[in-house]
Motif scaffolding. Structure first.
Motif, short mmCIF file in Angstrom:
data_model
loop_
_atom_site.label_atom_id
_atom_site.label_comp_id
_atom_site.label_asym_id
_atom_site.label_seq_id
_atom_site.Cartn_x
_atom_site.Cartn_y
_atom_site.Cartn_z
N ASN A 1 -7.45 36.66 -74.49
CA ASN A 1 -6.87 38.00 -74.41
C ASN A 1 -6.44 38.23 -72.96
O ASN A 1 -7.27 38.23 -72.06
CB ASN A 1 -7.88 39.07 -74.85
N GLU A 2 -5.14 38.40 -72.77
CA GLU A 2 -4.61 38.65 -71.44
C GLU A 2 -4.08 40.07 -71.38
O GLU A 2 -3.44 40.55 -72.31
CB GLU A 2 -3.49 37.65 -71.12
N GLY A 3 -4.39 40.73 -70.28
CA GLY A 3 -3.95 42.11 -70.11
C GLY A 3 -3.83 42.49 -68.66
O GLY A 3 -4.04 41.66 -67.77
N VAL A 4 -3.48 43.74 -68.45
CA VAL A 4 -3.35 44.27 -67.10
C VAL A 4 -3.98 45.65 -67.02
O VAL A 4 -4.12 46.35 -68.02
CB VAL A 4 -1.87 44.38 -66.63
N TRP A 5 -4.34 46.01 -65.81
CA TRP A 5 -4.86 47.34 -65.51
C TRP A 5 -3.67 48.28 -65.32
O TRP A 5 -2.74 47.97 -64.58
CB TRP A 5 -5.71 47.32 -64.24
N PRO B 1 -11.60 54.83 -59.16
CA PRO B 1 -12.93 54.26 -58.94
C PRO B 1 -14.06 55.17 -59.42
O PRO B 1 -14.06 56.38 -59.18
CB PRO B 1 -12.99 54.06 -57.42
N GLN B 2 -14.98 54.55 -60.16
CA GLN B 2 -16.18 55.18 -60.69
C GLN B 2 -15.90 56.18 -61.82
O GLN B 2 -16.84 56.76 -62.35
CB GLN B 2 -16.97 55.91 -59.58
N GLN B 3 -14.63 56.39 -62.19
CA GLN B 3 -14.30 57.41 -63.18
C GLN B 3 -13.47 56.92 -64.36
O GLN B 3 -13.71 57.33 -65.48
CB GLN B 3 -13.53 58.56 -62.52
N LYS B 4 -12.45 56.09 -64.09
CA LYS B 4 -11.50 55.79 -65.17
C LYS B 4 -10.91 54.40 -65.00
O LYS B 4 -10.50 54.01 -63.91
CB LYS B 4 -10.37 56.83 -65.14
N LEU B 5 -10.86 53.69 -66.12
CA LEU B 5 -10.17 52.41 -66.21
C LEU B 5 -9.24 52.47 -67.41
O LEU B 5 -9.65 52.89 -68.50
CB LEU B 5 -11.15 51.25 -66.42
N VAL B 6 -8.00 52.06 -67.21
CA VAL B 6 -7.05 51.96 -68.32
C VAL B 6 -6.46 50.56 -68.26
O VAL B 6 -5.97 50.12 -67.22
CB VAL B 6 -5.92 53.01 -68.20
N PHE B 7 -6.54 49.86 -69.40
CA PHE B 7 -5.98 48.52 -69.46
C PHE B 7 -5.29 48.33 -70.81
O PHE B 7 -5.53 49.05 -71.77
CB PHE B 7 -7.03 47.44 -69.22
N THR B 8 -4.41 47.34 -70.85
CA THR B 8 -3.66 47.08 -72.07
C THR B 8 -3.44 45.59 -72.24
O THR B 8 -3.43 44.84 -71.27
CB THR B 8 -2.29 47.80 -72.04
#
Length: 159
Positions: free
Chosen positions: A69-73, A78-85
């Motif tokens: 599975n390859e994706g990007v941010w 920092p410390q609050q939110k990560l979004v990746f796809t």
């Protein structure tokens, strides 16, 4: 955040781990290996370049088969939110068959706990339905349990 019930799935829990440790687990490849897929499946490798447009690549073993599975941010607070796809891989190369965009929200919930919200956004209602039928709630729930168990075994200053 406004959710679309036709295309979004959401799992929210309070886990008894301080937010900095949850963040460290989600942003460090060695930690991802310990919790990111429901056992008995496993993560064989993880490569993270933690910046918008940077890679978030994983290699899983599921029922004896390797799955890449390859994706990007897409967003990092920092410390609050990560979004990746998985819609793109590094260098903004479009994926042939994208599945989802994931949003992870972390908020303090008392002194040593974190409100953990995971959202899976899909391109179509059919993809959302397929993901729910595949076991989104149970599978992502197990992953949260594994994360909590693993993170609680780590010293806070070594996360």
């Amino acid at each position: 955040m406004k959710l679309d019930p036709q295309t979004d799935l959401k799992l929210e829990r309070v886990i008894h781990v301080p937010r900095p440790l949850v963040w460290a687990c989600w942003t460090t490849p060695e930690h991802i290996l310990q919790f990111f897929v429901p056992r008995p499946h496993k993560v064989l490798a993880c490569d993270i370049d933690l910046r918008v447009g940077g890679r978030f690549n994983t290699l899983f073993e599921v029922d004896g088969n390797e799955m890449r599975n390859e994706g990007v941010w897409l967003e990092i607070i920092p410390q609050q939110k990560l979004v990746f796809t998985d819609s793109y891989s590094e260098g903004w190369k479009p994926a042939a068959e994208p599945f989802l965009t994931a949003i992870l929200l972390l908020e303090d919930e008392g002194a040593d706990s974190t409100r953990y919200t995971a959202i899976a956004r899909h391109r179509t209602p059919e993809a959302r339905e397929m993901h729910e039928q595949m076991g989104f709630f149970s599978g992502w729930g197990v992953v949260v349990d594994q994360l909590e168990d693993y993170a609680r075994s780590l010293p806070l200053d070594k996360g």
